[in-house]
Design a protein around this motif. Sequence first.
Motif, PDB file in Angstrom:
ATOM      1  N   HIS A   1      -2.219   6.262  -2.767  1.00 22.53           N
ATOM      2  CA  HIS A   1      -1.343   5.340  -2.868  1.00 22.53           C
ATOM      3  C   HIS A   1      -2.055   4.128  -3.808  1.00 22.53           C
ATOM      4  O   HIS A   1      -3.250   3.752  -3.416  1.00 22.53           O
ATOM      5  CB  HIS A   1      -0.939   4.857  -1.823  1.00 22.53           C
TER       6      HIS A   1
ATOM      7  N   ASP B   1       1.169   7.901  -6.041  1.00 23.62           N
ATOM      8  CA  ASP B   1       2.229   6.796  -6.224  1.00 23.62           C
ATOM      9  C   ASP B   1       1.671   5.528  -6.508  1.00 23.62           C
ATOM     10  O   ASP B   1       0.685   5.391  -6.190  1.00 23.62           O
ATOM     11  CB  ASP B   1       3.286   6.923  -5.231  1.00 23.62           C
TER      12      ASP B   1
ATOM     13  N   VAL C   1       2.393   0.163   0.646  1.00 30.69           N
ATOM     14  CA  VAL C   1       1.915   1.590   1.165  1.00 30.69           C
ATOM     15  C   VAL C   1       2.910   2.067   2.391  1.00 30.69           C
ATOM     16  O   VAL C   1       3.152   3.182   2.540  1.00 30.69           O
ATOM     17  CB  VAL C   1       0.417   1.368   1.696  1.00 30.69           C
TER      18      VAL C   1
ATOM     19  N   HIS D   1       5.904   4.082   1.781  1.00 24.43           N
ATOM     20  CA  HIS D   1       5.648   5.302   1.347  1.00 24.43           C
ATOM     21  C   HIS D   1       4.754   6.167   1.842  1.00 24.43           C
ATOM     22  O   HIS D   1       4.483   7.394   1.590  1.00 24.43           O
ATOM     23  CB  HIS D   1       5.333   5.446  -0.224  1.00 24.43           C
TER      24      HIS D   1
ATOM     25  N   SER E   1       3.474  10.507   1.839  1.00 29.80           N
ATOM     26  CA  SER E   1       2.116  11.351   1.481  1.00 29.80           C
ATOM     27  C   SER E   1       1.678  12.137   2.712  1.00 29.80           C
ATOM     28  O   SER E   1       1.230  13.106   2.463  1.00 29.80           O
ATOM     29  CB  SER E   1       1.132  10.252   0.970  1.00 29.80           C
TER      30      SER E   1
END
Length: 291
Positions: free
Chosen positions: A168, A224, A265, A268, A272
């Motif tokens: 991230h 990302d 973070v 998302h 992950s």
Amino acid sequence: MSKFLASILFFLCAIPAVAAGRLECGSVKSKYLPAPVGYCALLPPSYDAQPARKFPVLYFLHGLGGDQSFLVTSGAWNIIEDAQERKRIAEFVLITPQANSSFYVNSRDGRVRYEDFFIRDFIPRMEKQFHLLGTRNARAVDGVSMGGYGALRFAFKYPQMFVAVAAHMPTLLEQLPRGSSDAGLPPFLGAAFGRPLDEAYWKANTPFVFARTQALGGLKIYVDCGDRDDFGFDAGTAALDKLLTARHISHEFHIYLGRHDWEFVAQHLEQSLKFVSDAFGARQPTSRYPE
């Protein structure tokens, strides 16, 4: 009681009673480092209930200014446990080692050999200490910011060790800004790359070096970054995407709305984790640690 233990107890008390996982923290000494290294392991709900079972492991690397308690103090543990309890991701162990401002590399002056510690010492120790499968298909690495840099670098340099990598908003700069040796960048990078900054050493250690040369076809890759990253790492992330695409290396790449902060973070993280969880379900050959 130390301030660190007190803070851990505080956050443990703040976790909802329905949480069935467990936190275990400790420290290890290593010949590669001048001081002991702390770590925290998040053990999934079935870890204690099924003592004969062995689990996959995700090594989650913290960013600059963080430490081994990052997944607890940030609130990420709640996200992880909720996803596991709702069966959106599989159960696996997460381990975060303390890294200070090492950038997860062997320092230019040779005093802090963090890469050697992590690859040759820490991973084997953790996989003996906890109920872990200890194979490539059950080992992954993830990270945030500086930890994203470290995760990508470890996975790209040692693809035989990891089935998946996620990052991230990783600290990615394809080229150092002009005049960086006497600008504000060296304090940001710390002493890992030398003081004054040794630009050649920095260039030799970026994830881009290994992304250009290593055979990464069997590695699952997720990256990302926010489109308004405060440090411009979205440009570096896009450059990595371009490089991997040019090499026809399969990967998942996203530029989302957001800045360089925990809010990004948190939005998302589960994505992950799901990516890593799916990778653990794929059949891959096992491998040994580097000699």
